[in-house]
Design a protein around this motif. Structure first.
Motif, short mmCIF file in Angstrom:
data_model
loop_
_atom_site.label_atom_id
_atom_site.label_comp_id
_atom_site.label_asym_id
_atom_site.label_seq_id
_atom_site.Cartn_x
_atom_site.Cartn_y
_atom_site.Cartn_z
N ILE A 1 0.84 -1.20 0.00
CA ILE A 1 0.00 0.00 0.00
C ILE A 1 0.88 1.25 0.00
CG2 ILE A 1 -1.64 1.35 1.38
CD1 ILE A 1 -2.75 -1.39 2.36
N ASN A 2 1.95 1.22 0.80
CA ASN A 2 2.84 2.37 0.86
C ASN A 2 3.47 2.64 -0.51
OD1 ASN A 2 4.18 4.50 2.32
ND2 ASN A 2 6.05 3.32 2.08
N ALA A 3 3.89 1.58 -1.21
CA ALA A 3 4.48 1.75 -2.54
C ALA A 3 3.45 2.35 -3.50
CB ALA A 3 4.98 0.40 -3.06
N THR A 4 2.22 1.89 -3.43
CA THR A 4 1.16 2.42 -4.29
C THR A 4 0.91 3.89 -3.99
OG1 THR A 4 0.11 0.24 -4.41
CG2 THR A 4 -1.26 2.14 -4.98
N LEU A 5 0.80 4.23 -2.70
CA LEU A 5 0.53 5.62 -2.33
C LEU A 5 1.72 6.54 -2.65
CD1 LEU A 5 -1.42 5.33 1.04
CD2 LEU A 5 -2.30 6.08 -1.18
N LEU B 1 1.47 9.65 -5.06
CA LEU B 1 1.90 10.96 -4.58
C LEU B 1 2.89 11.59 -5.56
CD1 LEU B 1 1.89 13.10 -2.28
CD2 LEU B 1 3.65 11.75 -1.15
N GLY B 2 3.86 10.79 -6.00
CA GLY B 2 4.87 11.29 -6.94
C GLY B 2 4.26 11.73 -8.27
N GLN C 1 1.11 12.57 -8.58
CA GLN C 1 -0.07 13.37 -8.23
C GLN C 1 -1.33 12.73 -8.82
OE1 GLN C 1 0.42 17.58 -8.94
NE2 GLN C 1 2.27 17.67 -7.68
N ASP C 2 -1.41 11.43 -8.71
CA ASP C 2 -2.56 10.66 -9.18
C ASP C 2 -3.55 10.54 -8.02
OD1 ASP C 2 -4.42 8.84 -10.12
OD2 ASP C 2 -2.93 7.59 -11.13
N TRP C 3 -4.37 11.57 -7.87
CA TRP C 3 -5.25 11.66 -6.70
C TRP C 3 -6.37 10.63 -6.75
CZ3 TRP C 3 -1.59 13.44 -4.44
CH2 TRP C 3 -0.96 14.64 -4.71
N SER C 4 -6.72 10.13 -7.93
CA SER C 4 -7.76 9.12 -8.04
C SER C 4 -7.33 7.83 -7.34
CB SER C 4 -8.06 8.86 -9.52
OG SER C 4 -8.97 7.81 -9.66
N ILE C 5 -6.12 7.39 -7.61
CA ILE C 5 -5.59 6.18 -6.95
C ILE C 5 -5.45 6.42 -5.45
CG2 ILE C 5 -3.52 4.74 -6.69
CD1 ILE C 5 -3.23 4.82 -9.72
N ALA C 6 -4.93 7.59 -5.09
CA ALA C 6 -4.73 7.91 -3.67
C ALA C 6 -6.07 7.86 -2.92
CB ALA C 6 -4.08 9.28 -3.51
N LYS C 7 -7.12 8.45 -3.50
CA LYS C 7 -8.44 8.44 -2.86
C LYS C 7 -8.96 7.02 -2.67
CE LYS C 7 -9.88 12.27 -5.34
NZ LYS C 7 -10.85 13.08 -6.07
N ASP C 8 -8.79 6.19 -3.71
CA ASP C 8 -9.28 4.81 -3.65
C ASP C 8 -8.56 4.03 -2.54
OD1 ASP C 8 -10.83 2.57 -4.56
OD2 ASP C 8 -8.99 1.79 -5.47
N VAL C 9 -7.24 4.17 -2.47
CA VAL C 9 -6.46 3.45 -1.45
C VAL C 9 -6.79 3.97 -0.06
CG1 VAL C 9 -4.13 2.95 -0.62
CG2 VAL C 9 -4.61 2.86 -3.06
N LEU C 10 -6.93 5.29 0.10
CA LEU C 10 -7.28 5.86 1.41
C LEU C 10 -8.66 5.38 1.85
CD1 LEU C 10 -5.91 9.48 0.96
CD2 LEU C 10 -5.01 7.73 2.51
N ARG C 11 -9.57 5.24 0.92
CA ARG C 11 -10.91 4.73 1.23
C ARG C 11 -10.81 3.30 1.77
NH1 ARG C 11 -13.13 5.18 -3.65
NH2 ARG C 11 -13.17 7.43 -3.41
N GLN C 12 -9.96 2.49 1.15
CA GLN C 12 -9.77 1.12 1.62
C GLN C 12 -9.13 1.11 3.01
OE1 GLN C 12 -7.76 -1.42 -1.25
NE2 GLN C 12 -8.67 -0.24 -2.92
N LEU C 13 -8.14 1.98 3.20
CA LEU C 13 -7.46 2.04 4.51
C LEU C 13 -8.41 2.50 5.61
CD1 LEU C 13 -3.95 3.55 3.71
CD2 LEU C 13 -4.44 1.32 4.74
N LYS C 14 -9.33 3.37 5.27
CA LYS C 14 -10.29 3.88 6.26
C LYS C 14 -11.07 2.74 6.89
CE LYS C 14 -14.23 6.96 6.76
NZ LYS C 14 -15.23 7.76 6.04
N GLY C 15 -11.38 1.72 6.09
CA GLY C 15 -12.15 0.58 6.58
C GLY C 15 -11.32 -0.49 7.26
N THR D 1 3.62 8.31 4.89
CA THR D 1 3.10 8.59 3.55
C THR D 1 1.69 9.15 3.64
OG1 THR D 1 4.47 6.84 2.62
CG2 THR D 1 2.62 7.58 1.29
N VAL D 2 0.86 8.56 4.49
CA VAL D 2 -0.51 9.06 4.65
C VAL D 2 -0.47 10.48 5.21
CG1 VAL D 2 -2.71 8.74 5.86
CG2 VAL D 2 -1.55 6.78 4.82
N PHE D 3 0.46 10.74 6.14
CA PHE D 3 0.59 12.10 6.68
C PHE D 3 0.97 13.07 5.56
CE2 PHE D 3 3.04 15.55 8.59
CZ PHE D 3 2.09 16.06 9.46
N LYS D 4 1.90 12.69 4.69
CA LYS D 4 2.27 13.55 3.55
C LYS D 4 1.06 13.84 2.67
CE LYS D 4 7.08 12.04 3.11
NZ LYS D 4 8.02 11.28 2.27
N LEU D 5 0.22 12.83 2.48
CA LEU D 5 -0.98 13.02 1.66
C LEU D 5 -1.96 13.99 2.32
CD1 LEU D 5 -1.55 9.38 0.41
CD2 LEU D 5 -1.06 11.37 -1.02
#
Length: 134
Positions: A20-24, A28-29, A31-45, A63-67
């Motif tokens: 997950i960290n590699a994906t995020l 981040l690098g 700036q693909d916010w669509s992928i970031a949002k999807d992964v953060l949504r999964q992490l939220k659960g 990484t999540v803090f940077k986001l």
């Protein structure tokens, strides 16, 4: 989705957190916010209870803090909520056990304190530890 209609919670294992960290980090690098949002949504659960060491060792927490600081408000808000949730879990895991009087707790290796009592100031002849203000 599971047969009951609910999605199964993501298990935060060390390999999964590294993935997950590699994906995020990649999102981040780029700036693909669509992928970031999807992964953060999964992490939220995901249940992060007792997973603080894994979040730290895999650098997923950083990484999540940077986001939480990015310009995309949806990503920043989702990441910030996750950081707050994880901080609350971290604080809960640090809570001291009630009624543990007489148990020695070692917070600073130089200062031993009996739980339920106040630390005693050094007597006139004793030196203060270097990191303690005068």
């Amino acid at each position: 989705p599971s047969p009951s209609g609910r999605r199964a919670l993501m298990e935060l294992t060390e390999p999964k957190c590294r993935e997950i960290n590699a994906t995020l980090t990649g999102a981040l690098g780029r700036q693909d916010w669509s992928i970031a949002k999807d992964v953060l949504r999964q992490l939220k659960g995901a249940d992060a209870t007792n997973k603080m060491k894994i979040l730290a060792s895999t650098k997923l927490g950083k990484t999540v803090f940077k986001l939480s600081k990015v310009s995309d408000s949806d990503v920043a808000d989702a990441a910030d909520l996750l950081v707050q949730k994880w901080r609350q879990l971290s604080k809960k895991s640090e809570v001291k056990v009630e009624g543990a009087e007489g148990v020695k707790a070692e917070v600073n290796p130089r200062v031993k304190v009996e739980m339920g009592s106040e630390p005693k100031p050094p007597s006139a002849g004793e030196k203060r530890p270097r990191d303690e203000p005068a």
